[in-house]
Design a protein around this motif. Structure first.
Motif, PDB file in Angstrom:
ATOM      1  N   THR A  73       1.587  -9.168  -4.524  1.00  0.00           N
ATOM      2  CA  THR A  73       0.652  -9.831  -4.530  1.00  0.00           C
ATOM      3  C   THR A  73       1.878 -11.124  -4.954  1.00  0.00           C
ATOM      4  O   THR A  73       1.888 -12.714  -5.119  1.00  0.00           O
ATOM      5  N   ASN A  74       3.036 -10.705  -5.635  1.00  0.00           N
ATOM      6  CA  ASN A  74       4.200 -10.857  -5.471  1.00  0.00           C
ATOM      7  C   ASN A  74       4.895 -12.118  -4.501  1.00  0.00           C
ATOM      8  O   ASN A  74       5.605 -12.824  -4.469  1.00  0.00           O
ATOM      9  N   GLN A  75       4.356 -10.683  -3.392  1.00  0.00           N
ATOM     10  CA  GLN A  75       4.835 -11.518  -2.020  1.00  0.00           C
ATOM     11  C   GLN A  75       4.950 -12.625  -1.522  1.00  0.00           C
ATOM     12  O   GLN A  75       5.034 -14.026  -1.292  1.00  0.00           O
ATOM     13  N   SER A 116      -4.056  -7.292   2.444  1.00  0.00           N
ATOM     14  CA  SER A 116      -3.390  -8.239   1.381  1.00  0.00           C
ATOM     15  C   SER A 116      -2.490  -9.336   1.773  1.00  0.00           C
ATOM     16  O   SER A 116      -2.781 -10.237   1.925  1.00  0.00           O
ATOM     17  N   LEU A 117      -1.892  -8.825   2.273  1.00  0.00           N
ATOM     18  CA  LEU A 117      -0.458  -9.935   2.459  1.00  0.00           C
ATOM     19  C   LEU A 117      -0.880 -10.481   3.889  1.00  0.00           C
ATOM     20  O   LEU A 117      -0.739 -10.851   4.247  1.00  0.00           O
ATOM     21  N   PRO A 121      -4.400 -12.319  -2.936  1.00  0.00           N
ATOM     22  CA  PRO A 121      -3.643 -11.808  -3.372  1.00  0.00           C
ATOM     23  C   PRO A 121      -4.954 -10.991  -3.718  1.00  0.00           C
ATOM     24  O   PRO A 121      -5.650 -11.441  -4.808  1.00  0.00           O
ATOM     25  N   PHE A 122      -4.509  -9.494  -4.494  1.00  0.00           N
ATOM     26  CA  PHE A 122      -5.012  -8.597  -5.667  1.00  0.00           C
ATOM     27  C   PHE A 122      -4.521  -9.392  -7.396  1.00  0.00           C
ATOM     28  O   PHE A 122      -3.759  -9.649  -7.471  1.00  0.00           O
ATOM     29  N   LEU A 166       3.482   3.815  -7.535  1.00  0.00           N
ATOM     30  CA  LEU A 166       2.938   3.337  -7.081  1.00  0.00           C
ATOM     31  C   LEU A 166       1.586   2.047  -7.207  1.00  0.00           C
ATOM     32  O   LEU A 166       1.830   1.230  -5.848  1.00  0.00           O
ATOM     33  N   LEU A 167       1.528   1.734  -8.032  1.00  0.00           N
ATOM     34  CA  LEU A 167       1.603   0.304  -8.643  1.00  0.00           C
ATOM     35  C   LEU A 167       2.157  -0.780  -7.942  1.00  0.00           C
ATOM     36  O   LEU A 167       2.044  -1.760  -7.570  1.00  0.00           O
ATOM     37  N   LYS A 168       3.243  -1.033  -8.907  1.00  0.00           N
ATOM     38  CA  LYS A 168       4.461  -1.778  -7.965  1.00  0.00           C
ATOM     39  C   LYS A 168       4.755  -1.964  -7.155  1.00  0.00           C
ATOM     40  O   LYS A 168       5.135  -3.269  -6.456  1.00  0.00           O
TER      41      LYS A 168
END
Length: 948
Positions: free
Chosen positions: A249-251, A726-727, A732-733, A240-242
């Motif tokens: 955040t990665n995006q 976030s997006l 970002p987190f 779920l986190l990933k």
């Protein structure tokens, strides 16, 4: 020789502690106690004479202006009856002891040991049951303290430990394996994985090996629920986190995010030369059973997270958010085995304030919420931010041969099984079962350690650092050595007292400890720095190249674990989650003709009222960088939206911090609750002059059951909202923390906390002088409402005041909200906003009242000008809706055209003006006044509940 010293107020001076105790007794509705005195008690042990004891008392323990003292010869005991002498339990850290020993040594007097206590002297005519009630409710907590009696031993001796290796049978059969799992806090699947590992190795596990697995695989340390594989109503979610928060955040891939989700805190760029890190931790279960110690060590732990980020950061501010049961809860409603919310509140507040103040770190932002479902399981969020050179921002990397150096406090039994304790639900038996799980902090030790670490960092004496927190050395060394391997000699670990087994040494969570990887050639210089700061540092082992964790005690091998199994052998949880929309009765009460009483009632609600009693007991200005503090306005008592700090004093750049939280919305929809928390954190930063330009978020999930499918479904939806918002906002987190199983069991009844998400926001302000406060500034200035008001009162304070929940929790429309925030930030940067305040609990009515009495200026408002879809025909809905993404802005008449030009594409309305008359007047849709109240009445209603 043992001397007992009593320190008390000097004759003729008030006993403030006694007066406070008398007030607390009155709060219990007890009669007969009419006086109270509080005396500090110190026991000194050593080969000293009375003159030396008097010197210590006079020079180190007593303020000669306000206090006096008396010394008793050995053998005198506390009198019975109306006197209660409280001391620490054996084995519990007494934080003052080390300070007394140091002070005595500075005076040239060698003491063997010291202890502290407190003597309470109560006067009046009352029964023994009354005395017992006062003692148990107010004077001591049996987890860490006891009432001294004739049998008490002040200076007890711990028996020596005699080594004996303990090996554990892992028998065949699920039932037998489950028994082992219960003993070591491992799930059946985890015990089966361990059994397979040891079957291949052809040997039995040792107790310390299973303890290491339990700590490393605990919910607290590895967040296994968030990393589980979910079947969510047929949708498969692997981790779920990933797939939610980390994915967002990665995006976004912001180049100013220097280190996220890989270290003890998240790190962002500050000015190219420096970086800022931020972490928020929870310390819920320890605070439930020992509020002062649990909260103090919660803050101490998150400060160490900052020290252990990258190659160490200097702490620059603290934040805190608390969730308690309501302070006026009737005694008969208190669940068995719990502390009263009022006592928890006061203990937690004291623990956090004392630790932060003594560390010299300003506490600048936070919140306090109340709901009786938090009574058995309070929530204590503690946050710390730090600053470091940019070169030190990323995690270091040790080399084989680097020494494993333990720095700071000594190791004792306090905190053993703390992470497994915090990963389980609480019950009415928790007080009896958690004696060793509660840590006791010593901020002075941590302050000295901080200075030593920062000096060593600047000389680049260590290659890696981490804190000793949950799981103790087990987690700290185990995590650091994952890529290399580690060899530790447990008998080299400095102890507080004798008698600890090798397993206890390894998993103890005693406070104020850090682990450093130090090249051998740098060790002597590190020791020199530590001696200069009065800090203990010991090499307890070395990092290796075999990727094994090996522990020794007196040359005996007690642990031999493969790092690959320790960090990769945990079986992934398989969970089922489901979502079903909640349905509550819709309110049907008519709109009152006047709303004065409703506004006063909202201002007086526990969740809306002033938290000044809490805030005033923190230092907001130490370090000299505070620009915006928690309280603002012409009397510095208005509720600020965010805090602004200048961490580099010769720079105009600032750090802005805010938070968002409203668990009431989770009753209806956790997606909307999470989205609202993010929006609130973001708009609080915008209200104070910040922007979305370099704004990062932190999440703290506190949930109830992780076995119930609906509860897990609620968790999934909240995480999905975090990713979506976030997006959408481009925020970002960078860090987070979860605390699960926050529920309290009494027999067959389980009370779960409301699903709670705290979102913290941290941003960079290019010019801190552009910060904006929320108080009205000038007569004749215009009042604008930015954002659209909708009939969204589900979970609102207004509905709650009328006994309803409703179904229309506030939603977030991120695209128009983001555009409004960007335009408002542009207006603020140009100096067009004289004041700005976000709308949250209580909506427009509460926000207007707060801006007015904070500025000492009135306002005249017309609800017909409030931007809305056109379907709201009730004055109360317009006034008390809690729709998101709304702010009140005060603008000077001369700036009207410029402000409206900047905001022209957003929903906004000119709804009134600031007046010199100290009244708030609100005109309804039909033109009649619905509110006409003096500011004094509004402010009194707001301040009265917590005016303690």
């Amino acid at each position: 020789m043992i001397y007992r010293i009593e320190v008390m107020p000097a004759p003729g001076l008030p006993d403030r502690r006694g007066a406070a105790l008398l007030k607390d007794i009155a709060d219990l509705n007890l009669s007969g106690v009419n006086s109270a005195r509080v005396v500090e008690v110190y026991w000194l042990k050593g080969n000293i004479d009375r003159a030396a004891a008097e010197t210590i008392a006079r020079e180190a323990l007593t303020d000669p202006v306000t206090e006096t003292f008396r010394i008793d010869e050995p053998g005198e005991k506390t009198t019975a009856g109306r006197a209660v002498l409280v001391a620490h339990n054996p084995g519990v850290t007494d934080p003052v002891e080390e300070t007394i020993l140091k002070a005595a040594a500075d005076l040239g007097i060698a003491l063997e040991a010291a202890r502290t206590g407190r003597l309470y002297l109560l006067g009046g005519s009352f029964s023994r049951p009354t005395l017992d009630l006062v003692t148990n409710r107010l004077l001591l907590n049996p987890i860490v303290q006891h009432a001294v009696n004739e049998q008490s031993v002040i200076f007890g001796e711990n028996p020596a430990y005699h080594f004996q290796l303990r090996q554990i049978d892992l028998p065949d059969g699920d039932a037998a394996l489950c028994d082992v799992g219960k003993l070591f806090c491992l799930s059946p699947d985890e015990v089966r994985a361990a059994a397979e590992y040891y079957a291949k190795a052809g040997r039995k596990p040792t107790d310390v090996e299973l303890e290491t697995l339990a700590q490393s695989w605990s919910e607290h340390c590895v967040h296994k629920t968030f990393k589980a594989r979910y079947d969510f109503d047929g949708q498969v979610i692997d981790n779920l986190l990933k797939t939610t928060i980390a994915r967002a955040t990665n995006q976004l891939d912001k180049d100013w995010c220097l280190s996220v989700f890989v270290d003890n805190s998240g790190v962002i760029d500050f000015d190219g030369e420096n970086a800022v890190c931020f972490k928020v931790e929870t310390h819920n279960h320890p605070s439930a059973v020992e509020p002062y110690g649990g909260a103090a060590t919660g803050l101490g732990g998150v400060i160490r997270d900052v020290l252990g980020t990258g190659l160490a950061a200097r702490p620059i501010f603290n934040t805190d958010v608390f969730c308690f049961g309501e302070p006026d809860m009737a005694d008969e409603e208190l669940p068995p085995g719990t502390l009263h919310p009022r006592r928890v509140f006061k203990g937690v507040r004291s623990g956090v304030a004392d630790y932060g103040n003594r560390m010299g770190i300003p506490t600048v932002n936070g919140a306090v919420l109340f709901d009786n479902r938090y009574t058995g399981n309070p929530l204590v969020f503690c946050g710390t931010a730090g600053i470091m050179p940019a070169w030190a921002a990323r995690p270091g990397r040790q080399s084989p041969g680097d020494l494993i150096v333990l720095m700071g406090g000594r190791t004792g039994r306090d905190g053993i099984h703390g992470v497994t304790f915090s990963s389980e639900e609480l019950s009415d038996k928790s007080n009896e079962q958690s004696f060793s799980s509660v840590q006791i902090g010593n901020p002075i030790v941590e302050k000295r350690m901080t200075e030593a670490i920062l000096k060593a960092r600047d000389e680049r004496l260590f290659t890696r650092i981490t804190d000793v927190g949950g799981g103790g050395l087990s987690s700290a060394v185990g995590e650091m050595g994952e890529s290399t391997g580690a060899k530790v000699y447990l008998d080299r670990v400095p102890l507080k007292y004798s008698g600890l087994s090798y397993a206890e040494i390894w998993i103890s969570e005693s406070q104020e400890r850090m682990v450093l990887a130090v090249p051998p050639q740098n060790f002597d210089r590190l020791l020199e720095i530590c001696r200069g700061e009065g800090v203990e540092a010991t090499a307890i082992g070395e990092f290796t190249s075999d990727k094994k964790l090996k522990l020794y005690y007196d040359e005996n091998l007690v642990c031999d674990l493969d790092m690959e199994f320790l960090h990769g052998g945990r079986p992934q949880l398989e969970l089922r989650a489901s979502y079903k929309a909640a349905a509550f009765p819709e309110p049907t009460f008519p709109c009152p003709a006047r709303l004065d009483d409703d506004l006063l009632r909202l201002l007086s609600r526990w969740n809306t009222c002033a938290k000044e009693w809490v805030i005033r007991q923190y230092d907001h200005e130490v370090q000299g960088g505070s620009v915006l503090k928690p309280l603002v306005g012409h009397n510095s008592d208005g509720p600020g939206d965010a805090a602004v700090i200048r961490p580099v004093l010769d720079s105009g750049r600032g750090v802005i911090v805010a938070c968002g939280i409203n668990p009431a919305y989770s009753e209806i929809d956790t997606y909307r609750m999470a989205a609202s928390a993010i929006d609130e954190a973001v708009r609080n930063t915008v209200a104070a002059g910040g922007s979305l330009g370099r704004l990062a978020l932190l999440d703290n999930f506190c949930w109830g059951s992780v076995k119930d499918e609906q509860s897990l479904g609620a968790l999934v939806r909240a995480a999905q909202a975090c990713a979506d918002l976030s997006l959408a906002y481009g925020t970002p987190f960078i860090s987070g923390k979860d605390s699960l199983n926050n529920q309290f069991r009494v027999g067959d009844r389980v009370v779960s906390i409301p699903h709670t998400l705290l979102v913290s926001a941290i941003g960079i302000m290019p010019d801190a002088e552009r910060a904006v406060t929320m108080d009205f500034k000038g007569e004749g200035n215009l009042i604008y409402l930015v954002g659209e008001t909708k009939a969204e009162l589900g979970g609102s304070a207004y509905y709650a005041a009328h006994g309803f929940i409703g179904n229309s929790a506030p939603a977030v429309a991120p695209a128009p909200a983001k555009a409004s925030y960007q335009r408002l930030s542009a207006a603020t940067a140009r100096g067009l906003a004289r004041a700005c305040h976000d709308l949250s609990e209580g909506g427009l009515g509460v926000a207007l009242a707060e801006m007015a009495f904070a500025g000492g200026l009135g306002a005249r408002i017309n609800l017909s000008r409030v931007p809305q879809p056109g379907d709201i025909i009730r004055d109360d809905y317009l006034l008390f809706s809690e729709s998101n993404s709304r702010l009140l802005v005060e603008v000077a008449p001369a700036d009207r055209a410029d402000f409206e030009l900047i905001m022209e594409s957003s929903a906004f309305g000119l709804i009134g003006e600031v007046t010199s008359s100290p009244r708030l007047k609100v005109q309804g849709l039909n033109g009649s006044l619905v509110i006409d109240q003096p500011l004094t009445e509004l402010k009194n209603a707001w301040q009265r509940p917590l005016k303690w």
